[in-house]
Design an enzyme around this catalytic site. Structure first.
Site, mmCIF file in Angstrom:
data_model
loop_
_atom_site.group_PDB
_atom_site.id
_atom_site.type_symbol
_atom_site.label_atom_id
_atom_site.label_comp_id
_atom_site.label_asym_id
_atom_site.label_seq_id
_atom_site.Cartn_x
_atom_site.Cartn_y
_atom_site.Cartn_z
ATOM 1 C CD GLU A 87 -2.826 -1.277 2.368
ATOM 2 O OE1 GLU A 87 -3.973 -1.692 2.222
ATOM 3 O OE2 GLU A 87 -2.352 -1.006 3.477
ATOM 4 C CB CYS A 100 2.887 7.327 3.675
ATOM 5 S SG CYS A 100 3.303 6.064 4.884
ATOM 6 C CB CYS A 107 6.653 -5.508 8.638
ATOM 7 S SG CYS A 107 7.956 -4.747 9.639
ATOM 8 C CB CYS A 111 5.418 -3.721 16.318
ATOM 9 S SG CYS A 111 7.155 -3.293 16.064
ATOM 10 C CB CYS A 114 2.258 -2.403 13.607
ATOM 11 S SG CYS A 114 2.450 -1.929 11.877
ATOM 12 C CB SER A 187 9.800 5.862 9.872
ATOM 13 O OG SER A 187 9.341 5.516 11.162
ATOM 14 C CB CYS A 331 0.306 5.529 11.896
ATOM 15 S SG CYS A 331 0.705 7.179 11.371
HETATM 16 N N1 SAH Z 1 8.876 -0.053 10.366
HETATM 17 C C1 SAH Z 1 9.086 1.378 10.372
HETATM 18 C C2 SAH Z 1 8.260 2.082 9.360
HETATM 19 C C3 SAH Z 1 6.764 2.047 9.615
HETATM 20 S S1 SAH Z 1 6.288 3.625 10.140
HETATM 21 C C4 SAH Z 1 8.861 1.909 11.762
HETATM 22 O O1 SAH Z 1 8.382 1.158 12.606
HETATM 23 O O2 SAH Z 1 9.204 3.044 12.025
HETATM 24 C C5 SAH Z 1 4.719 3.366 10.801
HETATM 25 C C6 SAH Z 1 4.562 4.138 12.093
HETATM 26 O O3 SAH Z 1 3.260 3.885 12.642
HETATM 27 C C7 SAH Z 1 5.558 3.666 13.122
HETATM 28 O O4 SAH Z 1 5.948 4.736 13.921
HETATM 29 C C8 SAH Z 1 4.722 2.689 13.907
HETATM 30 O O5 SAH Z 1 5.247 2.438 15.167
HETATM 31 C C9 SAH Z 1 3.407 3.392 13.956
HETATM 32 N N2 SAH Z 1 2.286 2.496 14.254
HETATM 33 C C10 SAH Z 1 2.234 1.164 14.089
HETATM 34 N N3 SAH Z 1 1.035 0.683 14.474
HETATM 35 C C11 SAH Z 1 0.321 1.747 14.886
HETATM 36 C C12 SAH Z 1 -1.008 1.909 15.359
HETATM 37 N N4 SAH Z 1 -1.825 0.865 15.517
HETATM 38 N N5 SAH Z 1 -1.426 3.155 15.666
HETATM 39 C C13 SAH Z 1 -0.604 4.210 15.505
HETATM 40 N N6 SAH Z 1 0.646 4.123 15.045
HETATM 41 C C14 SAH Z 1 1.110 2.909 14.740
#
Ligand code: SAH
Length: 353
Positions: A87, A100, A107, A111, A114, A187, A331
């Protein structure tokens, strides 16, 4: 067969062998400056246009294109040649246009909060697959009378786990599409060797680190990669990045009710930021809902209080405006239609929904 944005200038030159030499510039500029398709390059002979169209196919096949925020957020779901899906999200603000982009299909960072992590890792993207996301978003912006100026590597995947291709794409986005390096942001979840590689690269791109917790005990539960690269190593790598690049570092913090939004979390975060002085900037993201994690985001009031607590300790903090929550484009919500495993949060006190 190479796709349209995978070939570099030398490869394109080979493809154009037998054509007058000026064709190389024409085609390259057509793809990268005009963001055109070969058939739109009417200064080329028709036969050449047809050949390029066939020999340099696009890598991203649009499956879904959805809009929200009154058309100011556009989410693309692309199918890749091998059937994997990724996406891209285009965001139009009054003063700027940002895209973005994804760096991997899926991934591996796992986490729990996410959606991309919940769906698991499929594969790395190629330079061309990353560049094409930018080129096509830039073209769409252009057709709307706007100019794409910012790229954030905040879509699906961990960019620093695919640093070589991400760097290749950055060079192309900067050198050929012509965006300023200062408007490109990578990021990361905190892959320390990746941060060090990026620091050794020539352009001053911005670094954003998804922190979410300011002590190892809590961060281990939210971000599994913290066990490999704990906070002290991560903060040292950030300090070194700052020393080399002189660019402000952002710390992303998804606020999860009762988990990392307590006063003590704000104070710990402020203490962590202290060594960076004004060069650290905290980006607060109220947790967006995902299917696999039954925990809720902090209330808008708590988000504000958390911000104020940080500011009271001298830390710059802003709340990230949520875009595209209703189309799962915000995000942490990008999962490209993959089924995700439903599970309970690990080692957190998050309240079930
Ligand atoms: N893998 C990289 C790039 C992805 S950025 C990273 O982790 O930085 C996506 C951003 O959204 C990251 O800061 C991630 O931590 C955040 N994110 C992930 N799940 C989320 C959620 N459920 N709500 C808000 N932010 C989230």
């Amino acid at each position: 067969m190479s796709t349209r944005y995978d070939v570099d200038r030398e490869q394109l030159a080979e493809q154009l062998a037998g054509e007058p030499r000026y064709r190389l510039d024409q085609v390259w500029q057509g793809l990268y400056t005009q963001l055109a398709t070969p058939d739109e390059l009417t200064s080329l002979p028709k036969a050449l246009r047809a050949r390029l169209d066939e020999e340099l196919p696009l890598a991203l096949h649009q499956e879904i294109r959805r809009m929200s925020d009154g058309g100011d957020t556009v989410k693309y779901l692309w199918q890749l040649d091998d059937g994997n899906r990724i996406e891209t999200v285009l965001m139009l603000y009054p003063d700027r246009v940002t895209v973005c982009v994804s760096s991997q299909a899926g991934c591996a960072m796992d986490c729990g909060f996410c959606a991309t992590g919940q769906a698991g890792f499929k594969r790395h993207l190629t330079v061309g697959e990353i560049v094409e996301q930018v080129a096509r978003a830039a073209r769409e912006a252009k057709d709307m009378g706007r100019r794409l100026a910012n790229v954030v590597f905040m879509g699906m995947g961990e960019p620093l786990a695919n640093e070589t291709a991400v760097w290749g794409a950055i060079e192309r986005i900067h050198g050929d599409i012509g965006l300023s390096a200062r408007h490109l942001t990578v990021s990361t979840i905190g892959i320390v060797p990746g941060i060090r590689s990026l620091a050794a690269r020539p352009l001053p791109v911005n670094l954003a680190v998804s922190l979410h917790a300011a002590n190892d005990e809590l961060r281990n539960t939210l971000v599994p990669m913290n066990k490999r690269y704990p906070l002290e190593q991560l903060m040292n790598a950030c300090a070194d990045y700052l020393a080399v690049k002189g660019r402000r570092i952002s710390f992303e913090w998804a606020l999860i009710e009762g988990v990392n939004d307590r006063d003590s979390d704000a104070f710990e975060l402020a203490a962590l930021c202290k060594r960076f002085r004004l060069a650290a900037h905290v980006n607060l993201i109220p947790l967006n809902p995902t299917p696999g994690w039954p925990t809720i985001g902090s209330s808008p009031k708590r988000v504000q209080q958390f911000r104020d607590l940080l500011e009271s300790r001298g830390v710059n903090a802003t709340v990230r405006r949520n875009r595209g929550t209703d189309i799962d484009a915000a995000c942490g919500q990008l999962a490209a239609g993959q089924p995700v495993e439903i599970r309970t949060p690990r080692g957190t006190s998050g309240s079930p929904r």
